[in-house]
Write an enzyme that holds these catalytic residues in place. Sequence first.
Site, PDB file in Angstrom:
ATOM      1  N   GLU A  51      18.100 -17.369  -7.135  1.00  0.00           N
ATOM      2  CA  GLU A  51      17.669 -16.021  -7.521  1.00  0.00           C
ATOM      3  C   GLU A  51      17.152 -16.023  -8.965  1.00  0.00           C
ATOM      4  O   GLU A  51      16.161 -15.357  -9.282  1.00  0.00           O
ATOM      5  CB  GLU A  51      18.842 -15.036  -7.331  1.00  0.00           C
ATOM      6  CG  GLU A  51      18.620 -13.622  -7.801  1.00  0.00           C
ATOM      7  CD  GLU A  51      17.440 -12.901  -7.140  1.00  0.00           C
ATOM      8  OE1 GLU A  51      16.890 -13.404  -6.146  1.00  0.00           O
ATOM      9  OE2 GLU A  51      17.051 -11.844  -7.664  1.00  0.00           O
ATOM     10  N   LYS A  85       6.589  -4.245  -3.980  1.00  0.00           N
ATOM     11  CA  LYS A  85       8.009  -3.908  -3.921  1.00  0.00           C
ATOM     12  C   LYS A  85       8.512  -3.904  -2.488  1.00  0.00           C
ATOM     13  O   LYS A  85       9.596  -4.377  -2.188  1.00  0.00           O
ATOM     14  CB  LYS A  85       8.208  -2.520  -4.549  1.00  0.00           C
ATOM     15  CG  LYS A  85       9.631  -2.017  -4.534  1.00  0.00           C
ATOM     16  CD  LYS A  85      10.442  -2.779  -5.536  1.00  0.00           C
ATOM     17  CE  LYS A  85      11.908  -2.465  -5.489  1.00  0.00           C
ATOM     18  NZ  LYS A  85      12.696  -3.567  -6.080  1.00  0.00           N
ATOM     19  N   LYS A 110      13.423 -14.903 -10.040  1.00  0.00           N
ATOM     20  CA  LYS A 110      13.139 -13.862 -11.044  1.00  0.00           C
ATOM     21  C   LYS A 110      12.170 -14.391 -12.083  1.00  0.00           C
ATOM     22  O   LYS A 110      11.215 -13.725 -12.452  1.00  0.00           O
ATOM     23  CB  LYS A 110      14.421 -13.425 -11.781  1.00  0.00           C
ATOM     24  CG  LYS A 110      15.376 -12.503 -11.101  1.00  0.00           C
ATOM     25  CD  LYS A 110      14.927 -11.087 -10.908  1.00  0.00           C
ATOM     26  CE  LYS A 110      14.140 -10.963  -9.647  1.00  0.00           C
ATOM     27  NZ  LYS A 110      14.830 -10.672  -8.442  1.00  0.00           N
ATOM     28  N   TRP A 123      -2.978  -2.727  -1.448  1.00  0.00           N
ATOM     29  CA  TRP A 123      -2.543  -4.096  -1.765  1.00  0.00           C
ATOM     30  C   TRP A 123      -3.293  -4.979  -0.772  1.00  0.00           C
ATOM     31  O   TRP A 123      -3.046  -4.930   0.432  1.00  0.00           O
ATOM     32  CB  TRP A 123      -1.031  -4.188  -1.571  1.00  0.00           C
ATOM     33  CG  TRP A 123      -0.406  -5.461  -2.010  1.00  0.00           C
ATOM     34  CD1 TRP A 123      -0.064  -5.816  -3.293  1.00  0.00           C
ATOM     35  CD2 TRP A 123       0.018  -6.554  -1.179  1.00  0.00           C
ATOM     36  NE1 TRP A 123       0.526  -7.053  -3.295  1.00  0.00           N
ATOM     37  CE2 TRP A 123       0.579  -7.531  -2.020  1.00  0.00           C
ATOM     38  CE3 TRP A 123      -0.042  -6.808   0.188  1.00  0.00           C
ATOM     39  CZ2 TRP A 123       1.090  -8.733  -1.541  1.00  0.00           C
ATOM     40  CZ3 TRP A 123       0.458  -7.996   0.669  1.00  0.00           C
ATOM     41  CH2 TRP A 123       1.028  -8.941  -0.195  1.00  0.00           C
ATOM     42  N   GLU A 174       8.635 -14.817 -10.568  1.00  0.00           N
ATOM     43  CA  GLU A 174       8.025 -13.534 -10.201  1.00  0.00           C
ATOM     44  C   GLU A 174       7.410 -12.818 -11.398  1.00  0.00           C
ATOM     45  O   GLU A 174       6.309 -12.301 -11.303  1.00  0.00           O
ATOM     46  CB  GLU A 174       9.099 -12.569  -9.647  1.00  0.00           C
ATOM     47  CG  GLU A 174       9.414 -12.701  -8.186  1.00  0.00           C
ATOM     48  CD  GLU A 174      10.482 -11.697  -7.751  1.00  0.00           C
ATOM     49  OE1 GLU A 174      10.301 -11.107  -6.690  1.00  0.00           O
ATOM     50  OE2 GLU A 174      11.501 -11.500  -8.464  1.00  0.00           O
ATOM     51  N   HIS A 180      18.639 -36.934  -6.339  1.00  0.00           N
ATOM     52  CA  HIS A 180      17.840 -37.260  -5.154  1.00  0.00           C
ATOM     53  C   HIS A 180      16.387 -36.835  -5.319  1.00  0.00           C
ATOM     54  O   HIS A 180      15.688 -36.628  -4.333  1.00  0.00           O
ATOM     55  CB  HIS A 180      18.455 -36.614  -3.913  1.00  0.00           C
ATOM     56  CG  HIS A 180      19.835 -37.109  -3.618  1.00  0.00           C
ATOM     57  ND1 HIS A 180      20.089 -38.415  -3.294  1.00  0.00           N
ATOM     58  CD2 HIS A 180      21.035 -36.481  -3.663  1.00  0.00           C
ATOM     59  CE1 HIS A 180      21.403 -38.570  -3.118  1.00  0.00           C
ATOM     60  NE2 HIS A 180      21.996 -37.408  -3.345  1.00  0.00           N
ATOM     61  N   ARG A 230       5.261   0.097  -5.958  1.00  0.00           N
ATOM     62  CA  ARG A 230       5.197  -0.705  -4.740  1.00  0.00           C
ATOM     63  C   ARG A 230       4.257  -1.896  -4.889  1.00  0.00           C
ATOM     64  O   ARG A 230       4.308  -2.819  -4.084  1.00  0.00           O
ATOM     65  CB  ARG A 230       4.710   0.165  -3.563  1.00  0.00           C
ATOM     66  CG  ARG A 230       5.689   1.246  -3.178  1.00  0.00           C
ATOM     67  CD  ARG A 230       5.023   2.284  -2.302  1.00  0.00           C
ATOM     68  NE  ARG A 230       4.717   1.791  -0.982  1.00  0.00           N
ATOM     69  CZ  ARG A 230       5.471   1.980   0.097  1.00  0.00           C
ATOM     70  NH1 ARG A 230       6.594   2.640  -0.018  1.00  0.00           N
ATOM     71  NH2 ARG A 230       5.117   1.512   1.266  1.00  0.00           N
ATOM     72  N   ASN A 256      -1.846   1.989   6.013  1.00  0.00           N
ATOM     73  CA  ASN A 256      -0.966   0.883   5.605  1.00  0.00           C
ATOM     74  C   ASN A 256      -0.691   0.056   6.834  1.00  0.00           C
ATOM     75  O   ASN A 256      -0.495   0.612   7.912  1.00  0.00           O
ATOM     76  CB  ASN A 256       0.396   1.397   5.116  1.00  0.00           C
ATOM     77  CG  ASN A 256       0.296   2.065   3.772  1.00  0.00           C
ATOM     78  OD1 ASN A 256      -0.757   2.080   3.171  1.00  0.00           O
ATOM     79  ND2 ASN A 256       1.409   2.630   3.337  1.00  0.00           N
ATOM     80  N   GLY A 257      -0.587  -1.251   6.685  1.00  0.00           N
ATOM     81  CA  GLY A 257      -0.266  -2.097   7.826  1.00  0.00           C
ATOM     82  C   GLY A 257      -1.389  -3.084   8.087  1.00  0.00           C
ATOM     83  O   GLY A 257      -2.267  -3.283   7.225  1.00  0.00           O
ATOM     84  N   CYS A 270       0.821  -1.213   0.000  1.00  0.00           N
ATOM     85  CA  CYS A 270       0.000   0.000   0.000  1.00  0.00           C
ATOM     86  C   CYS A 270       0.857   1.266   0.000  1.00  0.00           C
ATOM     87  O   CYS A 270       1.946   1.297   0.579  1.00  0.00           O
ATOM     88  CB  CYS A 270      -0.868   0.054   1.251  1.00  0.00           C
ATOM     89  SG  CYS A 270      -1.840  -1.410   1.516  1.00  0.00           S
TER      90      CYS A 270
HETATM   91  C1  G6P Z   1       9.493  -8.040  -1.744  1.00  0.00           C
HETATM   92  C2  G6P Z   1      10.071  -7.636  -3.078  1.00  0.00           C
HETATM   93  C3  G6P Z   1      11.370  -8.384  -3.328  1.00  0.00           C
HETATM   94  C4  G6P Z   1      12.336  -8.148  -2.178  1.00  0.00           C
HETATM   95  C5  G6P Z   1      11.712  -8.512  -0.831  1.00  0.00           C
HETATM   96  C6  G6P Z   1      12.572  -8.041   0.329  1.00  0.00           C
HETATM   97  O1  G6P Z   1       9.085  -9.357  -1.790  1.00  0.00           O
HETATM   98  O2  G6P Z   1       9.154  -7.916  -4.121  1.00  0.00           O
HETATM   99  O3  G6P Z   1      11.956  -7.933  -4.532  1.00  0.00           O
HETATM  100  O4  G6P Z   1      13.482  -8.924  -2.373  1.00  0.00           O
HETATM  101  O5  G6P Z   1      10.453  -7.852  -0.691  1.00  0.00           O
HETATM  102  O6  G6P Z   1      12.628  -6.651   0.310  1.00  0.00           O
HETATM  103  P1  G6P Z   1      13.795  -5.787   0.908  1.00  0.00           P
HETATM  104  O7  G6P Z   1      13.381  -4.370   0.623  1.00  0.00           O
HETATM  105  O8  G6P Z   1      13.827  -6.090   2.381  1.00  0.00           O
HETATM  106  O9  G6P Z   1      15.059  -6.174   0.225  1.00  0.00           O
END
Ligand code: G6P
Length: 612
Positions: free
Chosen positions: A485, A607, A489, A75, A492, A508, A27, A100-101, A2
Amino acid sequence: MCGIVGAVAQRPVVEILLEGLRRLEYRGYDSAGVAVVRAEGDLVRSRAVGKVAALMERLDGEPIDGKLGIAHTRWATHGVPAERNAHPHFSGEWVGLVHNGIIENHVELRKRLQDDGYRFDSDTDTEVIAHLIDIFRRQGVSMLDAVMAARCELHGAYAMAVISPDEPDTLIVARQGSPLVLGLGIGENFIGSDIQALLPVTSRFIYLENGDVARITRKKIDIFDVNGERVVRPVRESNASMCSAELGDYRHFMLKEIFEQPQSVTGTLENRLAGDHVLPALLGVSDALERLAQVEEIQILACGTSYHAGLVGRYWIEANTDIPCNVEVASEYRYRRQPPRKNMLFVTISQSGETADTLAALEKIKENHGALATLTICNVAESSLTRESDMALMTMAGPEIGVASTKAFTTQLVALQLLMVLLMQAKGADKAKVAQMVADLRKLPALIEQVLDLNPKIETLAERFIEKNHALFLGRGELYPIAMEGALKLKEISYIHAEAYPAGELKHGPLALVDSEMPIVTVAPNTALLEKLKSNLEEVRSRGGELYVFADREAHIVAADNLHVLEMPHVPEMLAPIVYTIPLQLLSYHVAVLKGTDVDKPRNLAKSVTVE
Ligand code: G6P
């Protein structure tokens, strides 16, 4: 996650609020809304499901405006994305609120308020706050006092902004656990969940502390701490530029940010390397080396992509120092009992510095006095993590807008290298070895440039993935987290199910999944484990699997049927995780573009995850 924007001005504020929301789009959100107190003295709102553009369209048809307003991108946490659940929420005609929260005791509060006769229009946890505030304002107190009284009944995390026709010149805000910043204008003031929202209108900010409540008018800001005492918080001048949040010639922020990596890595190294060593001052304290010399254990905590950086960090630190290092996702760590540790350095890694679980883990360790020192590797100078930690090693990635983290990740890896070298210096490691690492680090931006030149080839390769539903990523040693990672990616942003395995684990279990429909992506730098990795690749090929290997040009892996090889420059072993991240970012990006997904704002993701 949010986003909040608010303004009190002498001019109409809706345009400012909408621009703020647009700048917070990165975000992640599913609906948006705005509310104002109009000149006529009434409280009105407009809300829409979907993008800020949908809200703007609605406002074009049915305009509203005023000089006091709040706006929000939501969100969903409680209640589906729907107009009735979008903020601002109202209590009757007198209280408008964005939040927010998460309010953890919203079920009890809702029941109590319903018993008192309040009717609920939404499924959100937020609406209880609006009605609670209304109860107090009906008793004749000011809006400030009503918000102060209401917050005493709330359990959970919040950043909120409240307006009312009772006080048409006043914006009230409160913060507990979720970030909130005040922006100072000339004869007008603003609030936002991060400074990006407010950069078009000001560069002067006040960051609220947890527990703060503030009353904001055009000319005055009064801040009260958790005990209701009036406090003064410092005003900070930001040099963040508005342009960094602009796309320029790129089609997506993600691609722009991938291509910015030579500069962001250079920025993260700049002024931090002396001739043959790393400058301890980069940790922001004068006795950094003395503190690091005492460290006997390291605990790294992070979430998402930042967690993967931590995993690489463990390989590096344990390979080059005698300090044991653990890495864990913060959401698990915060609820787990840990035996007392000796002289532990507690390291958090975060792009935003506001991730709720990472912050909670830091709070827990501080409350228990469980660490020798706390250090954050973070990209946002004024973030909560930076302010709450003893030491901060800033990554200089600049604002990262794409939800899928790219340049923040590679700069986190650079920061972990710097930390590792500092630990070596503090523990009296061989000077020649340190000097070699420093010399290697200087080669990094040029190596990344070389890999970016592979972009057209990777774009062609991506075509082979668009019909696939699953993919496997393999790596060994410190390249295993890079495979993780890469898989993250891809899932996501392209929504292709992807998993990462340490290549030695194939037999395994995952080997059972291998057939011609399962692309297998592998990173193969010329490291000590290369020969082992080659045997793992043969296991895949002999079962008809389709392999895509990013391989060191000296690795002697030759393309063949079902074996696609993309040649990478030769890199020093310690830099391989950073350099091999780049092609995996590009691969995911191009697959997502070809599939037509919303690359910068993938569905259901945010984000900055400021709620638990
Ligand atoms: C969210 C974002 C990710 C990020 C993660 C941790 O899930 O979409 O891209 O890696 O938060 O965020 P930070 O700001 O703590 O690195």
